[in-house]
Each structure stands twice: as structure tokens, then as C-alpha cells.
Design an enzyme around this catalytic site. Sequence first.
Site, PDB file in Angstrom:
ATOM      1  N   LYS A  53       0.816  -1.212   0.000  1.00  0.00           N
ATOM      2  CA  LYS A  53       0.000   0.000   0.000  1.00  0.00           C
ATOM      3  C   LYS A  53       0.857   1.272   0.000  1.00  0.00           C
ATOM      4  O   LYS A  53       0.389   2.339  -0.377  1.00  0.00           O
ATOM      5  CB  LYS A  53      -0.941   0.018   1.204  1.00  0.00           C
ATOM      6  CG  LYS A  53      -2.050  -1.024   1.184  1.00  0.00           C
ATOM      7  CD  LYS A  53      -3.222  -0.566   0.347  1.00  0.00           C
ATOM      8  CE  LYS A  53      -4.529  -1.311   0.565  1.00  0.00           C
ATOM      9  NZ  LYS A  53      -4.477  -2.734   0.824  1.00  0.00           N
ATOM     10  N   SER A 305       1.526 -10.056  -0.282  1.00  0.00           N
ATOM     11  CA  SER A 305       1.197  -8.625  -0.317  1.00  0.00           C
ATOM     12  C   SER A 305       1.351  -7.905   1.014  1.00  0.00           C
ATOM     13  O   SER A 305       1.387  -6.674   1.044  1.00  0.00           O
ATOM     14  CB  SER A 305      -0.229  -8.431  -0.831  1.00  0.00           C
ATOM     15  OG  SER A 305      -1.139  -9.172  -0.037  1.00  0.00           O
TER      16      SER A 305
END
Length: 330
Positions: A53, A305
Site C-alpha cells: 500500500k 502482499s
Amino acid sequence: MTEVTLQHIRAARDRIAGKVEETATALSLSLSEHLGAPVYLKLEHRQTTGSFKLRGASNAIASLNPEERSRGVVAASTGNHGRALAHAAKLEGLRAVICMSRLVPENKLDAIRRLGAEIRIVGNSQDDAQQEVDRLVGEEGLVMLPPFDHPDIVAGQGTLGLEIIEQVPGAATVLVPLSGGGLASGVAAAVKGVSPRTKVIGVSMARGAAMKASLDAGRPVQVEELPTLADSLGGGIGLENRLTFAMCRDLLDNVILLSEDEIAAGIRHAYEQEREIVEGAGAVGIAALLTDKVRAKGPVVLILSGRNIDMTLHRRIVCGEAPSTVERAA
Ligand SMILES: *Cc1c(COP(=O)(O)O)cnc(C)c1O
């Protein structure tokens, strides 16, 4: 629609160079043996702040004009986007306000506060927190940066796809964790922009997969949000979705859904075989390969991720406690 292209993603990479890590890709011997073809892990859980992110947040902040920078940024995310935004804003010396509800656990709140963001605690739901965001945008002029449905966020996440296709130029399949679709849209645009024949497959949890339900319906729809081990994949795609629904519809070759047991098996495999600590959302690529639900052609690249999992929960999962037990106790 402002479709995000390879050109935008390359510009994003120049913009965020030096502000985010270029993460490594590692061959997994155990998964390669399982699939019968090379399987690579993109080690993005080692990114600063513990998830990809930071790429989108850094690009969105670096794209603000001087007047917007002086106003500061705001978001309602309590998870990885909130952390990333807080960190990126601090690096650039910008004001960042993260709004959250009273129900957010103390440890999440602390993590964001330690990154230097202002915290506003309002109401009892994510909707209440979003209303506070809207108020701050209206009354204090802060700039809202949403977690996925924004061209600069998608282009930033796409830089991960550029690294993948450069590190594994012959990749036949890329498996991408999928929630709001910012990551999947950006990665698919980058990977297919460079290598049009590479397949990109989204992976979500079966409990509350909003993008999958929306793709099936042909338009953004709401699904009930349920507790899941892949908590970073929870939440809707927005009924007014502007960008990521269409990009996922046009660019993803398939979407696979996983049970809680399968996600737990992915977290365990990451720890025991790969010696990596990943959160549920970060383990879905491994989990999908282990289930044989993907008849993926190799070489395959999986994106790990994120790693922001409560370590008590992680310990219980690797000790083999059933996810249903974990949930009840959580
Ligand atoms: C946000 C997030 C995702 C999903 O990204 P989207 O852009 O919402 O699809 C996957 N994994 C982790 C660790 C995340 O934080």
C-alpha cells in the site's frame, strides 16, 4: 473512465523511486515441486510499513500540487492503507489525518499514531469514520486519498507489476490478492502492458468477496462483510466505483475464492516452508496454488502482499488451530 496505462505506471515508478523498496522475488522450491513448474514469490510483505500500500500512497502524495500539499491528506482506513498514508505523509512533511471508529483495536490505533498521523475517533462504524472524512474535506480542506479507487493509487500499485515482469520476464501466470482491486488493476495493467500473453488471476476469500460478486453481476454490488483471516481483503468496492471495477473486468483472466481453512493453510505453508510471516491477505496466492483450484501455467509469480498480522493469531494458526476456533476466540 480514467484508465491507468503502462505509461502512468512508469511515471509513478519515477515519482516514488527512493521512497519505497524495490522488493526481491524468490524461487519457491516447495511450491515449484507442488506445481511441477517454477513458482516465484514476490516478497512485497517486506515493503516498508509491511504492505504494498506504500506504493500507491507514495505516488498519490507525490502527485499532489503545492496547494494540495499544504492542506494535507485524510482517509478512513485503519489497516495497511492508513499505515502507508501516515508514513508517506510524514516523509514529505504533510499533515495526515486518519479517521476510525471507536471499535478499532488499540494496537492498530497505536501503529498508526506511532507513524505520526493525527487520529480522529468517531462513531461506531466505518461509515461514521467516512462521514468524518467528508466533513474534514469540506470544512478543513483536507485531500481525501482512498485506498484503491483512484488513478494515482492504482498507478502506484502497478509499479509492483513492473518489477514482477522485469524480475521474471517469462511469467505465464501472476496471482494477485484481490479486494477493492487497486492492486490487481495496477499489476494487470503493468504486466499485460509489457507481456500481453501473461495471465493475471485475482484471489479473494469466499467470505465477502465484493469484487467477484460485482464481476458476476456485471456492475458494482454490495456483499455482507464477514470476519475472515484475510482481513485486509474485507470491505466493498463502492457502488459508485469509478475505476477498479472496469479495470478488473477488462484485465483479469479469472478470480478464485478460498475458504478460511485454505487461507490458514497458506499462512502455515508460508511460515513452515518459506520461513515467511504473512497475513491472511498475503497468503492467498500460496493458498490458491496449494488447493489446485488454479490450473496455472508456469512460471507462476505469487504476490505476498502484506505481513501485518496479529502475532498471537499467527502463532495459533501455525500451531494448527482451526480458523473457526481462532475466529470465535478473537
Ligand atoms: C489492501 C490489501 C490487499 C488488496 O488490495 P486491493 O487494492 O484492495 O485489491 C491485499 N493484500 C494486502 C496485504 C492489503 O493490504
